[in-house]
Design a protein around this motif. Structure first.
Motif, PDB file in Angstrom:
ATOM      1  N   MET A   7       0.910  -1.323  -0.038  1.00 56.15           N
ATOM      2  CA  MET A   7       0.111   0.143   0.043  1.00 56.15           C
ATOM      3  C   MET A   7       1.012   1.346   0.193  1.00 56.15           C
ATOM      4  SD  MET A   7      -3.047  -1.277   2.627  1.00 56.15           S
ATOM      5  CE  MET A   7      -4.080   0.125   2.478  1.00 56.15           C
ATOM      6  N   ASP A   8       0.294   2.498   0.054  1.00 57.10           N
ATOM      7  CA  ASP A   8       0.974   3.708  -0.055  1.00 57.10           C
ATOM      8  C   ASP A   8       2.116   3.731   1.121  1.00 57.10           C
ATOM      9  OD1 ASP A   8      -0.540   4.327  -2.058  1.00 57.10           O
ATOM     10  OD2 ASP A   8      -1.684   5.576  -0.864  1.00 57.10           O
ATOM     11  N   GLY A   9       3.204   3.390   0.853  1.00 57.18           N
ATOM     12  CA  GLY A   9       4.514   3.677   1.773  1.00 57.18           C
ATOM     13  C   GLY A   9       4.630   2.530   2.690  1.00 57.18           C
ATOM     14  N   SER A  10       3.972   1.396   2.593  1.00 61.27           N
ATOM     15  CA  SER A  10       3.977   0.174   3.324  1.00 61.27           C
ATOM     16  C   SER A  10       3.994  -1.195   2.711  1.00 61.27           C
ATOM     17  CB  SER A  10       2.798   0.307   4.443  1.00 61.27           C
ATOM     18  OG  SER A  10       1.434   0.126   3.718  1.00 61.27           O
ATOM     19  N   GLN A  11       4.718  -2.075   3.192  1.00 57.57           N
ATOM     20  CA  GLN A  11       4.580  -3.347   2.401  1.00 57.57           C
ATOM     21  C   GLN A  11       4.605  -4.616   3.676  1.00 57.57           C
ATOM     22  OE1 GLN A  11       4.895  -4.750  -1.025  1.00 57.57           O
ATOM     23  NE2 GLN A  11       4.640  -6.246   0.117  1.00 57.57           N
ATOM     24  N   ALA A  12       3.822  -5.196   3.318  1.00 53.26           N
ATOM     25  CA  ALA A  12       3.518  -6.735   4.311  1.00 53.26           C
ATOM     26  C   ALA A  12       4.051  -7.895   3.646  1.00 53.26           C
ATOM     27  CB  ALA A  12       2.225  -6.848   4.903  1.00 53.26           C
ATOM     28  N   ARG A  13       5.134  -8.782   4.258  1.00 53.91           N
ATOM     29  CA  ARG A  13       5.410  -9.930   3.794  1.00 53.91           C
ATOM     30  C   ARG A  13       5.222 -11.116   4.958  1.00 53.91           C
ATOM     31  NH1 ARG A  13       9.139  -6.345   1.958  1.00 53.91           N
ATOM     32  NH2 ARG A  13      10.320  -6.503   3.961  1.00 53.91           N
ATOM     33  N   TYR A  68       6.581  -6.460   8.222  1.00 52.39           N
ATOM     34  CA  TYR A  68       5.826  -5.051   7.906  1.00 52.39           C
ATOM     35  C   TYR A  68       6.717  -3.725   7.656  1.00 52.39           C
ATOM     36  CZ  TYR A  68       2.258  -1.500   7.768  1.00 52.39           C
ATOM     37  OH  TYR A  68       1.574  -0.311   7.403  1.00 52.39           O
ATOM     38  N   ASP A  69       6.901  -3.195   6.840  1.00 54.72           N
ATOM     39  CA  ASP A  69       7.702  -2.079   6.476  1.00 54.72           C
ATOM     40  C   ASP A  69       6.937  -0.768   6.067  1.00 54.72           C
ATOM     41  OD1 ASP A  69      10.300  -3.234   6.236  1.00 54.72           O
ATOM     42  OD2 ASP A  69       9.803  -4.105   4.378  1.00 54.72           O
ATOM     43  N   ASP A  70       7.074   0.148   6.967  1.00 53.67           N
ATOM     44  CA  ASP A  70       6.492   1.488   6.759  1.00 53.67           C
ATOM     45  C   ASP A  70       7.381   2.760   6.627  1.00 53.67           C
ATOM     46  OD1 ASP A  70       5.103   4.004   7.338  1.00 53.67           O
ATOM     47  OD2 ASP A  70       3.689   2.932   8.338  1.00 53.67           O
ATOM     48  N   VAL A  71       7.427   2.912   5.215  1.00 54.42           N
ATOM     49  CA  VAL A  71       8.334   3.811   4.735  1.00 54.42           C
ATOM     50  C   VAL A  71       8.303   5.418   4.982  1.00 54.42           C
ATOM     51  CG1 VAL A  71       9.388   4.971   2.528  1.00 54.42           C
ATOM     52  CG2 VAL A  71       8.772   2.383   2.693  1.00 54.42           C
ATOM     53  N   ALA A  72       7.103   5.830   5.670  1.00 55.56           N
ATOM     54  CA  ALA A  72       6.878   7.176   5.938  1.00 55.56           C
ATOM     55  C   ALA A  72       7.564   7.364   7.269  1.00 55.56           C
ATOM     56  CB  ALA A  72       5.359   7.209   6.020  1.00 55.56           C
ATOM     57  N   TYR A  73       7.594   6.142   8.189  1.00 51.10           N
ATOM     58  CA  TYR A  73       7.999   6.477   9.463  1.00 51.10           C
ATOM     59  C   TYR A  73       9.375   5.612   9.592  1.00 51.10           C
ATOM     60  CZ  TYR A  73       3.466   7.999  10.924  1.00 51.10           C
ATOM     61  OH  TYR A  73       2.346   8.702  10.788  1.00 51.10           O
ATOM     62  N   SER A  74       9.765   4.940   8.536  1.00 47.34           N
ATOM     63  CA  SER A  74      11.149   4.294   8.514  1.00 47.34           C
ATOM     64  C   SER A  74      11.347   3.443   9.663  1.00 47.34           C
ATOM     65  CB  SER A  74      12.251   5.397   8.667  1.00 47.34           C
ATOM     66  OG  SER A  74      12.461   6.170   7.821  1.00 47.34           O
ATOM     67  N   LEU A  75      10.057   2.582   9.591  1.00 44.97           N
ATOM     68  CA  LEU A  75       9.755   1.555  10.616  1.00 44.97           C
ATOM     69  C   LEU A  75       9.709   0.030  10.168  1.00 44.97           C
ATOM     70  CD1 LEU A  75       9.212   0.583  13.480  1.00 44.97           C
ATOM     71  CD2 LEU A  75       6.851   1.254  13.009  1.00 44.97           C
ATOM     72  N   MET A  76      10.472  -1.101  10.375  1.00 44.66           N
ATOM     73  CA  MET A  76      10.275  -2.152   9.939  1.00 44.66           C
ATOM     74  C   MET A  76       9.723  -3.053  11.301  1.00 44.66           C
ATOM     75  SD  MET A  76      12.650  -4.968   8.382  1.00 44.66           S
ATOM     76  CE  MET A  76      12.901  -4.170   6.771  1.00 44.66           C
ATOM     77  N   THR A  77       8.745  -3.553  11.394  1.00 45.16           N
ATOM     78  CA  THR A  77       8.413  -4.546  12.438  1.00 45.16           C
ATOM     79  C   THR A  77       8.398  -6.107  11.876  1.00 45.16           C
ATOM     80  OG1 THR A  77       6.783  -3.068  12.960  1.00 45.16           O
ATOM     81  CG2 THR A  77       6.270  -5.402  13.866  1.00 45.16           C
ATOM     82  N   LEU A  78       9.183  -6.827  12.507  1.00 44.87           N
ATOM     83  CA  LEU A  78       9.245  -8.266  12.492  1.00 44.87           C
ATOM     84  C   LEU A  78       8.796  -9.269  13.655  1.00 44.87           C
ATOM     85  CD1 LEU A  78      12.259  -6.476  11.899  1.00 44.87           C
ATOM     86  CD2 LEU A  78      12.603  -8.549  10.496  1.00 44.87           C
ATOM     87  N   LEU A  79       8.163 -10.307  12.972  1.00 36.74           N
ATOM     88  CA  LEU A  79       7.703 -11.306  14.278  1.00 36.74           C
ATOM     89  C   LEU A  79       8.076 -12.572  13.516  1.00 36.74           C
ATOM     90  CD1 LEU A  79       6.180 -11.406  16.767  1.00 36.74           C
ATOM     91  CD2 LEU A  79       4.094 -11.397  15.513  1.00 36.74           C
ATOM     92  N   ARG A  80       8.891 -13.361  14.406  1.00 28.33           N
ATOM     93  CA  ARG A  80       9.386 -14.816  14.154  1.00 28.33           C
ATOM     94  C   ARG A  80       8.854 -15.806  15.169  1.00 28.33           C
ATOM     95  NH1 ARG A  80      10.176 -11.980  10.147  1.00 28.33           N
ATOM     96  NH2 ARG A  80      11.931 -11.413   9.003  1.00 28.33           N
ATOM     97  N   TRP A  81       8.351 -16.658  14.862  1.00 30.24           N
ATOM     98  CA  TRP A  81       8.186 -17.613  15.928  1.00 30.24           C
ATOM     99  C   TRP A  81       8.088 -19.117  15.315  1.00 30.24           C
ATOM    100  CZ3 TRP A  81       4.153 -14.841  13.889  1.00 30.24           C
ATOM    101  CH2 TRP A  81       3.036 -15.506  13.320  1.00 30.24           C
ATOM    102  N   ARG A  82       8.195 -20.103  16.224  1.00 30.88           N
ATOM    103  CA  ARG A  82       8.335 -21.634  15.681  1.00 30.88           C
ATOM    104  C   ARG A  82       7.980 -22.346  16.925  1.00 30.88           C
ATOM    105  NH1 ARG A  82      13.940 -20.216  16.083  1.00 30.88           N
ATOM    106  NH2 ARG A  82      15.099 -21.833  17.531  1.00 30.88           N
TER     107      ARG A  82
END
Length: 516
Positions: free
Chosen positions: A203-209, A242-256
């Protein structure tokens, strides 16, 4: 049944007719479809049991028939939303449920958002759900106990299946060996969300993977006609970014989840016994990358356990007896924070904590009069915390059932304890929450359950069930912190956990459901 079209396709082959009643009834070159779709069966003791046939009777989600999603459709089970990972059983919190595969506890049984569980329905063909009425055996929790099983006997036929869905594909293979005394079953699933849907998640300024995968293998061995051995291995992992370009923020979540166990069942002339040993591990890491500042909040739990069950059927006239034991050790790393950036780093990470619990239990079933039965049990749990906190208690449980023609009515009273807490700032039961053992400041949870449940089948095509309960709940842990609290240099999770007490009550309700 084959699923075709937009939701995916499935294929199954079998080299010989199956000796198992839950098999697909499929042979090479032809497909056998039944027009009878049995739903979950509710026993008079309140236990809901269902198999693969029941899963096929409800709508599938993205080409998958999921046992935990099906459980959430049953009476007394509620969720915050269709994409919530947590579920409430008879008014209790999602953190008060326990989940298992082949008797091995699984600490977080969902893929992201609760779209799928980690349980493969092709391999684990049978499931059961116990809510407010539970016997003396089983894991000590205040909510529901949900488990899936693959069976103890070796398969005698070759079977395989491929499923292609909108978000993931899965495969299953079963191969008998040694003249039917050994069988190996394996199932795997992998997602391709990033490969197919990356543009839709931008989306505008964000990317989810997001991507996930899981793998299961079960080996069954029957050395004699009275003995069965079963080995189980499970692994699943999820990656969310989850990347948010507008806030220069990347959120990561890893579990197993990683789980392994072995079971031995012996059927004697007068007694059947099952002994098990297992390991279950769960790790989770929440991360924030803000360019020059990076934050990581890891948490994990490792569990080692043994348990056994001895059953004496028809020990005396109209009398059955069972008894057992269990012991479990925990190694827990509660949620802490590691900060780095600006050329320096800091950490308020938690130290490892160790605790454990043991339990002895016994139960009797007595048909003391025509149409009447009594199920009484006593659990003797003991908990040992690493801060010197100790609990040794007794939990009695009694259920009286009256069968009347086409109906039955049960009354239950029982005491329950829970020594392993699950808390966090997610109200949806996400993996970012963490577990912590009971301490003197966060004591063991306790509840008294007073339950009535009944059923009536006025016609062969209609069955009605009704339930009511009143529960007194003590020391229910609640996390009062927020996401940003974990960046405080002096953050300690215990300071943000309170233990209020209260009540949980439900009026009687009815719902159609086939019964035993």
């Amino acid at each position: 049944m084959l699923l075709a079209g937009a939701l995916g396709t499935a294929a199954a082959v079998s080299g010989a007719p199956s000796a198992h009643p839950d098999s697909l009834g499929v042979r090479l070159g032809e497909v056998e479809v039944s027009d009878r779709a049995p739903l979950a069966r509710v026993g008079a003791d309140g236990v809901m049991r269902f198999g693969r046939e029941a899963l096929g009777s409800v709508p599938q989600m993205f080409g998958e028939a999921d046992p935990l999603r099906y459980m959430n459709l049953l009476p007394g089970m509620t969720t915050i939303s269709d994409y919530s990972s947590g579920s409430s059983a008879d008014g209790m919190a999602y953190s008060q449920n326990s989940y298992s595969l082949n008797g091995i506890p699984v600490n977080f049984p969902y893929h992201f958002g609760g779209i799928f569980s980690v349980f493969n329905p092709r391999l684990y063909r049978d499931a059961k759900l116990e809510k407010s009425i539970r016997g003396a055996a089983g894991e000590d929790v205040l909510g529901a106990v949900a488990g899936v099983e693959s069976g103890m006997s070796p398969r005698r036929d070759i079977a395989g299946e491929l499923n292609a869905g909108m978000l993931s594909s899965s495969g299953y293979l079963a191969v008998p060996m040694a003249g039917g005394r050994v069988s190996v079953e394996a199932a795997a699933r992998v997602s391709y969300i990033n490969a197919l849907y990356a543009s839709f998640l931008r989306m505008d300024g964000s990317q989810a993977r997001y991507d996930f995968g899981d793998f299961d293998a079960v080996v069954n061995y029957a050395p004699t006609g009275r003995d069965n051995l079963r080995g189980t291995v499970h692994y699943n992992r999820d990656h969310v970014t989850y990347d948010d370009v507008a806030y220069s923020l990347m959120t990561l979540l890893r579990w197993r989840n990683t789980a392994a166990g072995i079971d031995w069942r012996h059927e004697g002339d007068h007694m059947t016994m099952t002994h098990s040993a297992y390991y279950s591990g769960f790790s989770n890491r929440l991360g924030l990358d803000m360019g020059q500042i990076r934050l990581s909040a890891p948490t994990s739990i490792d569990r080692w356990g043994v348990k056994g069950v001895m059953e004496w059927g028809e020990l005396a006239d109209r009398l059955e007896l069972s008894a057992g034991y269990s012991a479990e050790l925990y190694r827990i790393v509660p949620q802490g924070v590691e900060l780095s950036g600006f050329g320096s780093g800091s950490s308020n990470g938690e130290q490892e904590r160790g605790s454990g619990e043991v339990k002895l239990w016994g139960e009797v079933k007595w048909h003391f009069a025509p149409g009447w039965s009594l199920r009484g049990g006593l659990a003797l749990p003991a908990y040992f915390g690493d801060d010197g906190y100790r609990v040794v208690t007794a939990d009695p449980r009694v259920t009286v059932t009256r069968r009347m023609g086409r109906g039955d009515l049960s009354f239950h009273v029982g005491r329950y304890h829970q020594f392993l807490h699950q808390v966090g700032f997610s109200e949806m039961g996400m993996s970012s929450n963490f577990r912590i053992g009971a301490t003197s400041s966060i004591p063991a949870q306790e509840s008294w359950n007073f339950v009535v449940t009944g059923g009536w089948r006025p016609a062969e095509w209609l069955s009605l069930t009704l339930d009511g309960y009143w529960k007194r709940v003590l020391h229910d842990p609640e996390y009062t912190g927020a996401v940003l609290d974990i960046v405080n240099p002096d953050y300690k999770c215990d300071a943000y956990i309170t233990s209020p007490s209260g009540f949980s009550t439900c009026l009687l309700y009815t719902s159609p459901s086939p019964r035993d």
